[in-house]
Design a protein around this motif. Structure first.
Motif, PDB file in Angstrom:
ATOM      1  N   SER B  11      11.096   1.183   5.649  1.00 20.52           N
ATOM      2  CA  SER B  11       9.879   1.011   6.449  1.00 20.52           C
ATOM      3  C   SER B  11       9.073   2.296   6.500  1.00 20.52           C
ATOM      4  O   SER B  11       7.848   2.276   6.441  1.00 20.52           O
ATOM      5  N   LYS B  35       4.471   4.190   4.637  1.00 20.88           N
ATOM      6  CA  LYS B  35       4.855   3.029   5.468  1.00 20.88           C
ATOM      7  C   LYS B  35       4.794   1.764   4.638  1.00 20.88           C
ATOM      8  O   LYS B  35       3.842   1.559   3.882  1.00 20.88           O
ATOM      9  N   THR B  36       5.803   0.919   4.770  1.00 18.58           N
ATOM     10  CA  THR B  36       5.749  -0.393   4.118  1.00 18.58           C
ATOM     11  C   THR B  36       6.048  -1.465   5.165  1.00 18.58           C
ATOM     12  O   THR B  36       6.745  -1.208   6.147  1.00 18.58           O
ATOM     13  N   LYS B  37       5.498  -2.642   4.936  1.00 25.33           N
ATOM     14  CA  LYS B  37       5.612  -3.711   5.937  1.00 25.33           C
ATOM     15  C   LYS B  37       6.749  -4.672   5.610  1.00 25.33           C
ATOM     16  O   LYS B  37       6.888  -5.100   4.451  1.00 25.33           O
ATOM     17  N   GLN B  40       6.027  -7.641   3.408  1.00 22.88           N
ATOM     18  CA  GLN B  40       5.906  -7.518   1.945  1.00 22.88           C
ATOM     19  C   GLN B  40       7.238  -7.842   1.280  1.00 22.88           C
ATOM     20  O   GLN B  40       8.307  -7.675   1.879  1.00 22.88           O
ATOM     21  N   GLU B  44       7.849  -4.985  -3.811  1.00 22.36           N
ATOM     22  CA  GLU B  44       6.529  -4.398  -3.549  1.00 22.36           C
ATOM     23  C   GLU B  44       6.641  -3.190  -2.623  1.00 22.36           C
ATOM     24  O   GLU B  44       5.916  -2.203  -2.789  1.00 22.36           O
ATOM     25  N   ARG B  45       7.566  -3.290  -1.657  1.00 26.04           N
ATOM     26  CA  ARG B  45       7.764  -2.162  -0.735  1.00 26.04           C
ATOM     27  C   ARG B  45       8.298  -0.950  -1.511  1.00 26.04           C
ATOM     28  O   ARG B  45       7.851   0.176  -1.315  1.00 26.04           O
ATOM     29  N   GLU B  48       5.651   0.656  -3.552  1.00 27.95           N
ATOM     30  CA  GLU B  48       4.757   1.494  -2.748  1.00 27.95           C
ATOM     31  C   GLU B  48       5.379   2.877  -2.503  1.00 27.95           C
ATOM     32  O   GLU B  48       4.707   3.906  -2.620  1.00 27.95           O
ATOM     33  N   VAL B  49       6.679   2.877  -2.189  1.00 27.48           N
ATOM     34  CA  VAL B  49       7.382   4.161  -2.001  1.00 27.48           C
ATOM     35  C   VAL B  49       7.291   4.976  -3.295  1.00 27.48           C
ATOM     36  O   VAL B  49       6.951   6.166  -3.279  1.00 27.48           O
ATOM     37  N   CYS B  52       3.525   6.149  -4.118  1.00 27.38           N
ATOM     38  CA  CYS B  52       3.038   7.197  -3.200  1.00 27.38           C
ATOM     39  C   CYS B  52       3.758   8.514  -3.471  1.00 27.38           C
ATOM     40  O   CYS B  52       3.129   9.573  -3.528  1.00 27.38           O
TER      41      CYS B  52
END
Lengths: 163, 163
Positions: B11, B35-37, B40, B44-45, B48-49, B52
């Motif tokens: 998260s 931050k990931t939701k 998701q 996908e989370r 994103e990590v 970024c």
């Protein structure tokens, strides 16, 4: 439909590709195992898993990656190693826009043998039977990956009629 | 030397960059939180990590990534989530040829406060002091990441003289 099954691990990640046909028919496309050495740095081992899996995905362009759900009964150190590899596998799929489907280990057993407490050998025998092979695929991690791929092929065709 | 500290999570993944100077001097370069939701998909989370963190590495070209060693006292489900993110973080570093240094949580506490059982607030106060900030960096994950970066900066300078 081409299905990629993956059995994640840090030392050994099994993968197996099947092509679905009519009815419950599935044909073997290829299978293998990504091996990494404990003497390598962790990041390098994860890079090897990522690079090899990405090559498989790009070469065979499967439509789905099937993987077992996490379960937490194993020793904590093993879970940590498997989970780090699993994170990399899920990332590799996401980077290739490949959807992922997760299956409960019990579901995989039922899908292949009709029996939720089937042992490893029963599963492997059914992998051999479904794929019309003369021998059980080796190593075990590759056979497990093929089992998950077959499970997805059957489940996605008749979700209410799991064998 | 530029040090990137990372506090992995699914998260929230905290990151902090410090530049070492003469003696024990360290200067803040930047910090933040990925931050990931939960809504998701997991892949996908993790993407994103990865994306970024890769952007941070490419923008600041640190010489080392410092991260806490795994520890196994947490609840199994939390460990699994953290480990999947951790695997992706180590992969992101390896793909950028960035070396990784792991620190025991107790070692981080000693390096910052001289006290192996220091609490979160004591660590954060020392992060603020070392980096000559007027406030403690927020959120906690970013402060923790900066603590690991400072720990590496001090330890790599005088490994036999940990404060």
């Amino acid at each position: 439909m081409i299905v990629l099954g993956v059995d994640p691990g840090l030392s050994l990640t099994g993968w197996g590709l099947v092509q679905t046909g009519s009815g419950d028919n599935v044909a073997l496309l290829n299978y293998g195992c990504i091996k990494t050495k404990p003497s390598q740095k962790l990041g390098e081992r994860l890079k090897e898993v990522h690079n090899c899996l990405r090559t498989v995905i790009q070469r065979y362009t499967p439509e789905i990656l099937a993987i077992e759900e996490l379960f937490f009964s194993k020793e904590a150190r093993t879970v940590a190693a498997v989970c780090q590899a699993r994170g990399v596998i899920l990332l590799s799929a996401a980077l290739e826009n490949l959807p992922v489907c997760e299956y409960n280990p019990r579901h995989v057993k039922i899908a292949l043998t009709g029996y939720g407490s089937a042992d490893k050998n029963q599963i492997q025998q059914m992998v051999k039977t479904f794929l019309k092979l003369t021998e059980i695929p080796k190593p075990d991690d590759a056979a497990d990956a093929l089992a998950i791929a077959i499970c997805h092929a059957h489940t996605s065709r008749s979700p209410l009629n799991i064998r």
